[in-house]
Design an enzyme around this catalytic site. Structure first.
Site, mmCIF file in Angstrom:
data_model
loop_
_atom_site.group_PDB
_atom_site.id
_atom_site.type_symbol
_atom_site.label_atom_id
_atom_site.label_comp_id
_atom_site.label_asym_id
_atom_site.label_seq_id
_atom_site.Cartn_x
_atom_site.Cartn_y
_atom_site.Cartn_z
ATOM 1 N N LYS A 1 83.225 43.312 69.597
ATOM 2 C CA LYS A 1 83.456 42.395 70.721
ATOM 3 C C LYS A 1 84.897 42.468 71.197
ATOM 4 O O LYS A 1 85.187 42.313 72.377
ATOM 5 C CB LYS A 1 83.099 40.967 70.306
ATOM 6 C CG LYS A 1 83.189 39.947 71.447
ATOM 7 C CD LYS A 1 82.482 38.663 71.084
ATOM 8 C CE LYS A 1 83.288 37.865 70.097
ATOM 9 N NZ LYS A 1 84.474 37.234 70.690
ATOM 10 N N HIS B 1 72.395 34.844 59.306
ATOM 11 C CA HIS B 1 72.876 34.949 60.678
ATOM 12 C C HIS B 1 71.721 34.767 61.660
ATOM 13 O O HIS B 1 70.654 35.367 61.486
ATOM 14 C CB HIS B 1 73.556 36.304 60.907
ATOM 15 C CG HIS B 1 74.922 36.384 60.295
ATOM 16 N ND1 HIS B 1 75.124 36.309 58.945
ATOM 17 C CD2 HIS B 1 76.152 36.513 60.853
ATOM 18 C CE1 HIS B 1 76.425 36.408 58.691
ATOM 19 N NE2 HIS B 1 77.066 36.523 59.838
#
Length: 906
Positions: free
Chosen positions: A571, A143
């Site tokens: 999120k 990532h």
């Protein structure tokens, strides 16, 4: 809006009466200053030093300093770049010194392993049984949150080794000077090394970087941790598959079009090369070490049979049976390397031999050596390097790390629909409802017929997906079944999402069809959004009720693995709702699986930042609900966390021990948690209030996406060459379509840290203002490990944030009315959150009860804040149309420095 940071940038942090020793930081800082003076002259060094003193003074005195801001603004571009570089490198050096201090403190403190050894509730027999059935594994991913180049990380690793040597007690003055000279050389190289990558990382680069970490830390420390655990458990041999390492690098295709069958092949070959070379080195060392003569030591008949006809070049060593046996083992493993990789090791074998076809064959030979030692008065020798070699073989195999395959469920749907249509099974699979889809897919799992025809013409997507699965099948056959053992499904929302993967595995001969199908890979759903987490137990209950699925799981030890997504749930619903939804989902999944007489293991998709599930792994595992670690646990280690946790072998060993100790303590010595009982309704209400506050701001405020894009360096972060994967799923500017990593990373750079705390203040105010509300929250904090861990992580994020700096970033927003409106909400919520944390924890300032962390953060803030001030100025110029490439480079270097200073920012 104010033009300068106000005192609140510092005053919310506790000030310990005695700061931790800063000798290491002073030393590295002095050497950096000398290098800058050597390279750029005393005059420029003195200017940088003057700015540094003003920045430190501002934070020490808690006062805004007009002189600092004015001097930063007057710097020309060349000096600005040097200052950014100096402060960014100092932040990295501070990390090195801080880590060394932490290692020194840990050596004199009772850590997680000592706590495990001292707890009478963790019995040796029960622990052995647990180790036989459970799996613990950190899983490294690529990532894109690690902004540092590998060249930079290598220099930092060298500095860390030198500083550790310099920190030894009783070091002679001459030796200290020699080490300081060596450190200065490393810092000079670091100063002269380019901070930024000139081109985007390729998948092969990410694979090489991961393998470097595996070699530096895991091949060395994983066997040692396993040996220590085995000793603690009273085990007589290797622990089997208990503690391993995994990887997504080279197999994670979700949103990354550059991961292919070729990258998967490259990843496993590179890993296998590292694993085999490690085992060969261990065998060579053992053959050198076990020099016992049969004249002086008894030796078993099976050892002599193993050594029979094993070649050894020296006639003087004919009586050294252990050496002869191990020399033969080396020759066979060298032949294995040549068979698997196409070329022999650098250290040639003494004779040709038949290759080992599996790690178990080598283990069988090493077990013969161990039994002979144990039976002839040398059990302690068997428990030394030999046991370490056997533990390494048990954990690393010939593949080193098990690579997971991962893809988005939407891709599977498209490919399966195409195959079904081409085969004439169903021309409109995507139009079917869920029940009809399940029936079609179950029929395919029972049919021996493949959907794909060699004469069919398929889309590039279908060809690519099937090619990777076929490559996985070949690689498993070559390197062993543990080389690739899991298939993770991103964005799982239904039972058909799991069955579609089963159908695709069948096409690559990774699933055997029939009334009782079996699968070579575990099919692992990943639940990511709040809604998906809330529905997860129902989806898995329906899935496990299908007989073909139960047949597959019976062939996999009756174990279903489920992955939990921290980033996207955050999120979607904010930090508080995300953590509570995850805990609730895990508890419900445990119950659903138990009712069906199956086992469940959870795979936690945690990032570095708190907004992506970061924080203390030890506390996080202990805070899981009952039953959550009965079959072990897997945890992703992402981005900058990989280097900080596993870049240094000693730190890596401590983190592996932490995972193991936390899992065992959670399973056998779990403390009651109020969140599992009468605290649950309170947390339901708290989560709902936090969710509403977060959604109001992020998803219901008109223009919020514009505010986010303009008040953070998001566009500039997207241009960094820090990963092979695109930063956004689509070209849309909506928050929903942005990946969680740049979402969190951008807020961190702007020092808002919004994903790690927003909503807590509103929830605490609403609940706390009710009758007995604040008392109830205080009691919850005292009696719930889950809530304490949640608040602790949030408190750390608040300590690293700065409203004053965030306000300067808000000045970049073109719509001034929007900027004022949104920032006012952020300021109010931040203030309410800080006040609530202090009230609930009973502190007078943030981190009052964690002075070590407070001091560590405070040490960096003068440099990080200065980098933020410089970054804002450069962003303003860049967005006003100044195309000077030096400005772009300055922005990128400031991102690098801020990220290094904050440490867990992505």
């Amino acid at each position: 809006m104010s033009a300068l940071p106000r005192p609140e940038t510092q005053s919310h942090l506790a000030r310990p009466p005695a700061a931790a020793s800063r000798a290491g930081i002073r030393l590295l800082g002095r050497l950096l200053g000398e290098v800058i003076g050597d390279q750029h002259g005393v005059r420029l060094f003195e200017r940088i030093e003057d700015i540094r003193r003003h920045a430190v003074s501002e934070h020490r005195d808690g006062e805004a300093d007009l002189v600092l801001a004015e001097r930063l603004a007057r710097l020309d571009m060349a000096d600005t770049l040097i200052l950014i570089r100096a402060f960014a490198i100092f932040a990295q050096l501070a990390n090195i010194a801080d880590d060394q201090l932490a290692r020194r403190e840990a050596a004199h403190a009772d850590g997680p392993m000592q706590r495990l050894e001292d707890d009478p509730r963790v019995g040796a027999g029960a622990a052995q049984a647990y180790a036989a059935a459970a799996l613990l594994a950190p899983v490294l991913t690529a990532h894109p949150t690690e902004v540092r180049r590998k060249s930079i990380q290598d220099r930092e690793a060298a500095l860390a080794e030198l500083l550790q040597a310099h920190d030894r007690r009783g070091l002679r003055t001459a030796e200290a000077r020699r080490l300081e000279a060596a450190m200065k050389r490393e810092i000079r190289i670091l100063w002269q090394t380019r901070m930024l990558r000139p081109a985007r990382l390729q998948v092969a680069d990410e694979i090489d970087n991961a393998v470097a970490v595996f070699i530096r830390t895991f091949t060395r420390e994983l066997p040692r941790v396993r040996s220590r655990l085995g000793e603690l458990f009273g085990a007589e041999g290797p622990l089997g598959g208990f503690l391993q390492v995994g990887s997504w690098v080279g197999g994670d295709r979700d949103g990354n079009p550059f991961v292919t069958a070729e990258t998967l092949d490259y990843a496993l070959r590179r890993q296998a090369e590292a694993a085999l070379d490690h085992h060969l080195d261990q065998l060579h060392a053992l053959a050198s070490e076990l020099s016992m003569s049969e004249t002086w030591a008894g030796m078993s008949a099976e050892l002599k049979a193993l050594a029979e006809n094993r070649f050894h070049a020296s006639l003087h060593k004919h009586d050294e049976i252990y050496r002869r046996a191990l020399t033969g083992c080396y020759a066979r493993l060298a032949a294995t390397r040549r068979m698997l990789l196409g070329h022999p090791p650098a250290r040639a074998a003494r004779a040709e031999a038949e290759p080992y076809l599996a790690p178990e064959e080598l283990e069988a030979d090493l077990a013969v050596v161990a039994r002979s030692l144990q039976a002839n008065g040398a059990a302690d020798v068997a428990a030394g390097r030999l046991l370490e070699a056997r533990e390494g073989l048990a954990s690393l195999g010939f593949h080193l790390a098990s690579i997971d395959l991962r893809q988005n469920s939407e891709v599977h749907e498209v490919v399966v629909a195409e195959l079904l249509a081409q085969a004439g099974v169903d021309p409109a699979y995507v139009d079917l409802d869920e029940a009809a889809r399940v029936q079609v897919l179950l029929a395919e799992l029972q049919s021996p017929r493949l959907l794909r025809s060699p004469w069919g013409r398929y889309s590039d997507l279908a060809v690519k997906e099937l090619a990777l699965l076929e490559s996985a099948a070949r690689l498993r056959a070559r390197f062993g079944p543990r080389a690739i053992s899991n298939y993770v499904i991103s964005k799982t929302t239904s039972v058909s999402d799991l069955l579609e993967v089963a159908v695709l595995l069948k096409e690559a001969s990774l699933l055997t069809p029939g009334p009782q199908p079996s699968s070579a890979l575990r099919i692992v759903p990943l639940f990511e959004t709040i809604a998906d987490l809330e529905a997860s137990h129902r989806i898995m209950a329906d899935h496990l009720d299908l007989e073909p699925v139960r047949s597959i799981l019976r062939g996999q030890e009756g174990l279903q693995e489920v992955m939990i997504g921290y980033s996207d749930s955050n999120k979607d619903g904010g930090y508080i709702t995300s953590t509570w939804a995850i805990r609730t989902a895990i508890a419900r999944l445990v119950e659903a699986v138990r009712k069906r007489d199956m086992r469940v293991r959870f795979f936690h998709g945690r990032g570095g930042a708190v907004g992506r599930g970061g924080g203390s792994s030890f506390d996080a595992i202990l805070a899981l609900p009952a039953g959550a670690v009965e079959s072990g646990v897997r945890i992703t280690e992402q981005g900058e966390v990989v280097a900080s946790k596993y870049g240094h072998p000693d730190v890596g060993r401590a983190n592996l021990e932490t995972i193991a100790a936390a899992a065992l303590l959670s399973n056998f010595a779990r403390e009651p948690d109020l969140a599992d009982a009468e605290g649950a309704p309170l947390l339901d209400d708290f989560s709902a209030e936090a969710f509403n506050a977060y959604r109001r701001l992020v998803y219901q405020t008109p223009g919020f996406a514009d505010y986010f894009h303009q008040s953070t360096p998001l566009p500039e972060i997207a241009q960094l060459n820090i990963g092979s994967r695109p930063s956004s799923r689509t070209a849309s500017g909506r928050v929903e379509d942005l990946r969680a990593i740049p979402w969190v990373f951008s807020w961190s750079q702007a020092r808002v840290m919004l994903p790690g705390w927003y909503g807590f203040g509103s929830a605490a105010a609403r609940i706390g203002n009710g009758p007995g509300g604040m008392q109830a929250l205080t009691e919850l904090h005292a009696r719930s490990g889950y809530f304490r861990a949640t608040v602790s992580n949030l408190e750390m994020v608040l300590a690293k944030s700065s409203l004053a700096l965030a306000e300067r970033y808000a000045e970049l927003v073109e719509d001034r009315a929007l900027a004022e409106q949104v920032f006012a909400e952020i300021r109010r919520e931040w203030t309410d959150t800080r006040d609530a944390v202090l009230a609930i924890t009973g502190q007078g300032a943030l981190l009052e009860r964690n002075p070590r962390l407070a001091d560590s953060i405070r040490l960096r803030l003068p440099y990080i804040d200065s980098l933020n001030l410089l970054q804002v100025g450069l962003l303003r110029r860049r967005r006003a149309g100044d195309a000077d490439e030096a400005i772009a480079n300055g922005i990128r270097m400031s991102i690098n420095g801020i990220s290094a200073g904050l440490r867990n920012s992505g």
